[in-house]
Design a protein around this motif. Structure first.
Motif, mmCIF file in Angstrom:
data_model
loop_
_atom_site.group_PDB
_atom_site.id
_atom_site.type_symbol
_atom_site.label_atom_id
_atom_site.label_comp_id
_atom_site.label_asym_id
_atom_site.label_seq_id
_atom_site.Cartn_x
_atom_site.Cartn_y
_atom_site.Cartn_z
ATOM 1 N N LEU A 22 147.734 31.368 -56.577
ATOM 2 C CA LEU A 22 146.723 30.821 -55.668
ATOM 3 C C LEU A 22 145.751 31.902 -55.217
ATOM 4 C CD1 LEU A 22 149.006 28.495 -53.488
ATOM 5 C CD2 LEU A 22 147.350 27.760 -55.225
ATOM 6 N N GLU A 23 146.272 33.089 -54.973
ATOM 7 C CA GLU A 23 145.416 34.215 -54.567
ATOM 8 C C GLU A 23 144.429 34.570 -55.680
ATOM 9 O OE1 GLU A 23 145.795 38.856 -52.996
ATOM 10 O OE2 GLU A 23 147.601 37.666 -53.379
ATOM 11 N N SER A 24 144.909 34.559 -56.933
ATOM 12 C CA SER A 24 144.025 34.868 -58.067
ATOM 13 C C SER A 24 142.895 33.851 -58.177
ATOM 14 C CB SER A 24 144.833 34.885 -59.364
ATOM 15 O OG SER A 24 145.777 35.922 -59.376
ATOM 16 N N ILE A 25 143.219 32.597 -57.877
ATOM 17 C CA ILE A 25 142.222 31.527 -57.961
ATOM 18 C C ILE A 25 141.261 31.590 -56.786
ATOM 19 C CG2 ILE A 25 141.925 29.007 -57.934
ATOM 20 C CD1 ILE A 25 144.685 28.850 -59.346
ATOM 21 N N GLU A 28 144.034 28.993 -50.620
ATOM 22 C CA GLU A 28 145.201 29.276 -49.795
ATOM 23 C C GLU A 28 146.387 28.381 -50.107
ATOM 24 O OE1 GLU A 28 144.112 29.205 -45.703
ATOM 25 O OE2 GLU A 28 142.747 30.920 -45.867
ATOM 26 N N SER A 29 146.119 27.228 -50.733
ATOM 27 C CA SER A 29 147.210 26.294 -51.005
ATOM 28 C C SER A 29 146.876 25.445 -52.219
ATOM 29 C CB SER A 29 147.447 25.369 -49.807
ATOM 30 O OG SER A 29 146.326 24.507 -49.630
ATOM 31 N N LEU A 30 147.907 24.825 -52.762
ATOM 32 C CA LEU A 30 147.718 23.905 -53.870
ATOM 33 C C LEU A 30 146.873 22.712 -53.413
ATOM 34 C CD1 LEU A 30 148.476 23.654 -56.836
ATOM 35 C CD2 LEU A 30 150.616 22.546 -56.162
ATOM 36 N N GLY A 31 147.101 22.272 -52.193
ATOM 37 C CA GLY A 31 146.318 21.172 -51.651
ATOM 38 C C GLY A 31 144.839 21.493 -51.591
ATOM 39 N N GLN A 32 144.500 22.737 -51.232
ATOM 40 C CA GLN A 32 143.088 23.126 -51.199
ATOM 41 C C GLN A 32 142.488 23.100 -52.599
ATOM 42 O OE1 GLN A 32 142.276 27.049 -49.593
ATOM 43 N NE2 GLN A 32 140.139 26.993 -50.254
ATOM 44 N N THR A 773 150.806 16.991 -62.369
ATOM 45 C CA THR A 773 149.345 16.997 -62.441
ATOM 46 C C THR A 773 148.771 18.167 -61.654
ATOM 47 O OG1 THR A 773 149.443 14.578 -62.530
ATOM 48 C CG2 THR A 773 147.288 15.570 -62.166
ATOM 49 N N GLU A 774 149.304 18.384 -60.458
ATOM 50 C CA GLU A 774 148.816 19.491 -59.630
ATOM 51 C C GLU A 774 149.012 20.835 -60.325
ATOM 52 O OE1 GLU A 774 149.573 17.623 -55.160
ATOM 53 O OE2 GLU A 774 151.197 18.697 -56.187
ATOM 54 N N TYR A 775 150.160 21.013 -60.964
ATOM 55 C CA TYR A 775 150.429 22.293 -61.627
ATOM 56 C C TYR A 775 149.656 22.430 -62.935
ATOM 57 C CZ TYR A 775 153.846 24.060 -58.321
ATOM 58 O OH TYR A 775 154.440 24.569 -57.201
ATOM 59 N N ALA A 776 149.323 21.319 -63.581
ATOM 60 C CA ALA A 776 148.445 21.387 -64.753
ATOM 61 C C ALA A 776 147.073 21.905 -64.331
ATOM 62 C CB ALA A 776 148.322 20.013 -65.399
ATOM 63 N N ILE A 777 146.573 21.417 -63.198
ATOM 64 C CA ILE A 777 145.287 21.873 -62.672
ATOM 65 C C ILE A 777 145.391 23.323 -62.203
ATOM 66 C CG2 ILE A 777 143.616 21.507 -60.797
ATOM 67 C CD1 ILE A 777 144.223 18.471 -61.084
ATOM 68 N N ARG A 799 132.531 22.631 -57.072
ATOM 69 C CA ARG A 799 133.092 23.721 -56.262
ATOM 70 C C ARG A 799 133.646 24.844 -57.130
ATOM 71 N NH1 ARG A 799 135.121 18.960 -53.430
ATOM 72 N NH2 ARG A 799 134.120 18.745 -51.389
ATOM 73 N N GLY A 800 133.218 24.847 -58.399
ATOM 74 C CA GLY A 800 133.594 25.932 -59.284
ATOM 75 C C GLY A 800 134.958 25.802 -59.923
ATOM 76 N N ARG A 801 135.559 24.627 -59.821
ATOM 77 C CA ARG A 801 136.903 24.447 -60.349
ATOM 78 C C ARG A 801 136.884 23.703 -61.691
ATOM 79 N NH1 ARG A 801 138.586 28.480 -57.621
ATOM 80 N NH2 ARG A 801 138.538 28.180 -55.353
#
Length: 949
Positions: A22-25, A28-32, A773-777, A799-801
């Motif tokens: 998450l820090e590399s991305i 602060e959280s998977l939810g964010q 799905t969340e971890y695939a993203i 948002r750059g994702r």
């Protein structure tokens, strides 16, 4: 760690690795991350309504209890499906071996030489048995092959001035019912008129461009079609023949009559019935039709050193180049099943196949002879394995069912019995006992088999087959096991390293999901048995349909389509039927984004629609203004929009609801391509974005393994208004109240492998699916962040994702003399399969790591890509040979006495420390694609016949 939670086994990233990722991305959280990736207005408001997750142990007990609800009768129904014996050596070493079932389509030939050789064996087997010049590497099922034969013959009719406008296709009344249904499905949109009748009364008029025959016929009669074919050739009518593969061991090859296409299924070469599939169909034609042949062809070429190599020949043609001018949307095959069938032929060889076929035939002859003693008239003068009896069918059916036996009853006065490889003399006597009881006659048993009647027939096969060394060398289990292993070592599969193919989702295919496939209570059920005999299947299939319906936010699901491309076609045909039911026969315009996969426009044309292309913006999104203009222009005739979501560029377009709204405003329906569903499950849905129908790739999102290029399943999920039109089957009732005709041969398509997706959903549950799905993203954005300084990302969300996949731009490297394919080949030296190359944008790579990969593997892949980027910096246009253009490097190169390159052997073979611990050696240097197309060789022969200087 709770060891009962399957999600912890399926998802690769460990909890303690998450903070660093998450820090590399930069979140602060998977939810964010999810908030910044998926538009707020399409996120689901509640969790999926699915049953609680089962542990692997609980699922094993559950699926065994379901299996016991199936009644495994002895089925002699035939109709293209016959119980077969899968040799244990093939079951254990291929079907149950991740080295075979987790491989991807052989687009990177250098690391796919093993399965390419097995497929070349398959093609040789088909060519030999059919007597045809050009086979392909399998199709989806027999009925699909028949439909593809018809459309091929329709396409090539223009070569004859006399037939250029002919639109009638003669269909023998002897064809299988499921074949006829699919011909009807495919003929109607193309305005081909089917004329069904007796081939002996056919008038050979100029209105006909083609004809299809069945050999042997639907009730087992073997006809001599030579005179028919001679007359058809004289009148320039093209001929397709559906032929039983095992019968061709005994009977004359149709190719000897000069026919244009021979098709069928290889199911009875050791493949389980599986309630209808998956099974590898075959298709063989004349070499002059090589530019029209559907599916894939494996060809022989040479590598950089001039050594023989294999590749997919003509692999970028058809829908990928022709798009809306394509005659077929087929982009896949049944590779795993074709491989198994080819090993079956290798294991038994020509003498073994002759023994099996001869035993089957003699048992049918002996049974017919014994039953005729009851005074029953047997209709077939000449037959291979199937007899047709005139008797009281109702009386026979009652007694047969009570004794656990299924026959085929085409009418109340006919009983058809098809003998198969598993039928014993004891089984024959059980059949005779049924007739004796039903007819109240003396039970006379068979003791010895009668001689063949084909041996004295004019249709007896006299030509040799399977003469190549490979079919005459591996008849002991030891030798075949070693041959299978030899080929396996040439292939890179998921059991070696990550395969990060964008739009292909190469995730974990868990062993606990795969194990039920080997259970005969699932494998040995004929697709046309009475439904009450398949109670376990129907409980599983019905629940799977409900789960997929819930996941997609729709109203109903059909599991019948047996590939993604067939799902596309099915979805569009359902839309077409809906419009026609509303008397909107004029609605035939299909809008397709310019970035769409080539199967999209091809499927639209197959469905009788006209394709209008919608532009993309510089950011890769659908151009809303262009969409509005074209929807307005074609408002009166608008049928559908085909859209992939997230987009083909790996982005969640925020305007998706506006896009679907525009289409609905103009009376159209929205078809969503489900190729990227792995980024939606549990977070959003096709229903939420406003789509009306979507197909799902169960071999992507829902864990059915790719198997080297198939099997696949492509079910469609539909909104309420489309439910009445879901596809039917001519033998077993399926579909809606106003159902379209069949999309595949079997009522529920490839039912056996649906067990895998059922297991996947049951063991993950709602929470596990959402986490996947969340971890695939997460994984895609982590790779994006790690590579950003080295490779520019081509597209991102607002948002750059990225979604679950991302595209890196490699076009600028041409200034260093490096093409994207050079990076793909160099990755092999690092032990990785390349991501998707040059799709959807030429000169790019689309990377999809999936949720199954852990941080360590993602880091290794990124290390490899960064190392390659540094190697690119050392390359110049003036340098003709460098470490990338020479890649991949084989063991033969590295152990040669001569080394004339500017880099070291270690740099070539072991560029990073982790490679040394798990080195994968490609078995060939870079293959020569152009040479292979110029010298198309698609069957086994002495290798010196292929390589020409």
């Amino acid at each position: 760690m709770n060891t009962n939670i399957f999600a912890s086994r399926h998802i690769g990233v460990r909890p303690d690795e998450l903070p660093e990722m998450l820090e590399s991305i930069g979140v602060e959280s998977l939810g964010q991350l999810i908030y910044e990736t998926i538009p707020n207005d399409i996120q689901l408001d509640a969790d999926l309504n699915l049953p609680p997750a089962l542990s692997e142990y609980e699922f094993a007990n559950h699926i065994q209890n379901l299996a016991q609800k199936n009644k495994v009768f002895k089925s002699y129904i035939g109709l293209g499906y016959h119980e077969a014996i899968l040799p244990a050596v093939i079951q254990r070493n291929v079907l149950e071996n991740p080295g075979w079932y987790t491989a991807y389509t052989p687009y990177q030939a250098e690391i796919a030489q093993g399965r390419l050789e097995a497929l070349l064996n398959f093609q040789t087997m088909i060519s030999d048995l059919t007597g045809m010049e050009l086979p392909n590497a399998s199709l989806l099922d027999e009925a699909t092959s028949a439909a593809e034969a018809m459309t091929l013959l329709y396409a090539v009719r223009s070569k004859s001035k006399k037939k250029a406008k002919a639109n009638k296709y003669f269909v023998s009344e002897e064809v299988l019912p499921q074949t006829l249904a699919l011909l009807q499905t495919r003929a109607e949109p193309l305005e081909i008129e089917l004329v069904i009748g007796n081939h002996e009364n056919f008038d050979f008029s100029e209105e006909f461009f083609g004809a299809v025959l069945q050999y042997p016929g639907v009730k087992g009669k073997v006809y001599d079609y030579e005179a028919f074919c001679k007359k058809a050739i004289e009148t320039d009518i093209k001929i397709a023949v559906g032929a039983d593969i095992l019968s061709l061991v005994e009977l004359e090859a149709p190719g000897d009559w000069g026919v244009d296409v021979v098709y069928g299924t290889t199911q009875r070469f050791g493949i389980p019935l599986g309630y209808g599939g998956p099974h590898a169909a075959y298709f063989a034609t004349k070499e002059e039709y090589k530019r029209n042949i559907p599916g894939r062809i494996i060809g022989v070429t040479k590598d950089l050193d001039g050594n023989p190599s294999l590749r997919m020949a003509l692999q970028t043609r058809e829908q990928h180049i022709k798009r809306d001018r394509a005659t077929s949307n087929i982009c896949t095959a049944q590779v795993l099943l074709a491989v198994m069938a080819s090993f079956y032929a290798v294991y038994h060889g020509p003498k073994g196949l002759k023994f099996i076929a001869n035993q089957v035939h003699k048992k049918a002859v002996s049974l017919a002879n014994q039953l005729e003693k009851f005074g029953i008239y047997q209709e077939n003068e000449l037959f291979f394995d199937t007899i047709s009896l005139k008797t009281n069918a109702k009386a026979i059916e009652k007694v047969a069912t009570a004794n656990g036996i299924n026959f085929y009853y085409p009418d109340e006065e006919t009983v058809v019995i098809s003998i198969n490889e598993t039928t014993s003399v004891e089984d024959l006597n059980s059949i005779i006992a049924v007739f004796a009881e039903a007819l109240q006659s003396e039970n006379k048993q068979i003791k010895d088999l009668l001689p063949s009647i084909i041996e004295t027939s004019a249709l007896k096969r006299t030509t040799a087959f399977l003469t190549h060394e490979v079919f005459n060398s591996f008849h002991s289990e030891t030798s075949l096991m070693r041959y299978i292993k030899r080929l396996e070592r040439k292939d890179l599969a998921l059991n070696h390293s990550m395969i990060s193919l964008g739009s292909c989702t190469m995730k974990l295919n868990a062993a606990s999901e795969m194990l039920p496939l080997s259970n005969p209570q699932w494998g040995n059920i004929h697709p046309f048995v009475p439904v009450e005999q398949a109670a376990g299947y129907h409980e599983m299939l019905n629940q799977l349909e409900d789960y997929l319906t819930e996941i997609t936010g729709f109203s109903a699901t059909s599991l019948q389509p047996n590939s993604g491309a067939q799902g596309e076609f099915a979805g569009l045909m359902v839309i077409k039927a809906y419009h026609e039911a509303n008397n909107h026969f004029n609605r035939n315009i299909c809008l397709v984004p310019s970035s769409a996969h080539g199967t999209n426009p091809a499927s639209a044309v197959m469905a009788g629609m006209k394709v209008v292309v919608v532009k993309a913006t510089d950011k890769g999104n659908i151009d809303i203004e262009d969409l509005k203009a074209k929807a307005e222009k074609h408002s009166e005739n608008l049928a559908a929009l085909m859209v992939t979501y997230p987009s083909t560029h790996g982005v969640f377009e925020s305007s998706i609801k506006e896009i679907t709204g525009i289409i609905h405003e103009h009376g159209g329906q929205v078809y969503m391509d489900g190729a990227n569903m792995n980024a939606q499950v549990g977070l959003t849905s096709p229903g939420k974005i406003g789509a009306d129908v979507c197909h799902l790739n169960l071999h992507k999102t829902f864990a059915i393994p790719h198997g080297g290029g198939g099997p696949g399943v492509g079910p469609i999920c539909v909104a309420k208004q489309l439910v009445p039109f879901l596809p039917s089957n001519p033998v077993v009732k399926t579909g809606g109240t106003n159902a379209i005709s069949a999309i595949s041969a079997a009522p529920w398509g490839s039912a056996l492998v649906c067990l895998i997706s059922y297991a996947y959903i049951r063991m993950l549950g709602a929470e596990g699916l959402k986490s996947s799905t969340e971890y695939a993203i997460l994984n895609a954005n982590y790779v994006k962040a790690k590579l950003n300084q080295h490779y520019p990302s081509l597209y991102s969300g607002e948002r750059g994702r990225a979604a679950h996949e991302m595209i890196i731009d490699c076009r600028d490297f041409k200034k260093n003399g490096i093409e994207v394919k050079d990076i793909a080949k160099r990755l092999i030296d690092y032990g990785f399969h390349a991501p998707t190359v040059s799709f959807p944008v030429a000169g790019t790579m689309m990377i999809e790591p999936t949720e199954s990969e852990g941080k360590a593997e993602l880091d290794r892949f990124c290390e490899a890509m960064i190392s390659i980027r540094e190697e690119i910096n050392t390359c110049t246009k003036e340098e003709k040979e460098n470490i990338l253009t020479n890649a991949p490097h084989t063991q033969t190169m590295l152990t040669s006495d001569h080394w004339d390159f500017s880099y070291t052997r270690k740099q070539a073979a072991f560029p990073l420390p982790f490679v040394e611990a798990n080195k994968f050696w490609p078995s060939t240097r870079r293959v020569d694609e152009a040479y292979g197309d110029r010298n198309l060789m698609c069957t086994c022969a002495p290798i010196e016949d292929y390589i020409m200087e």
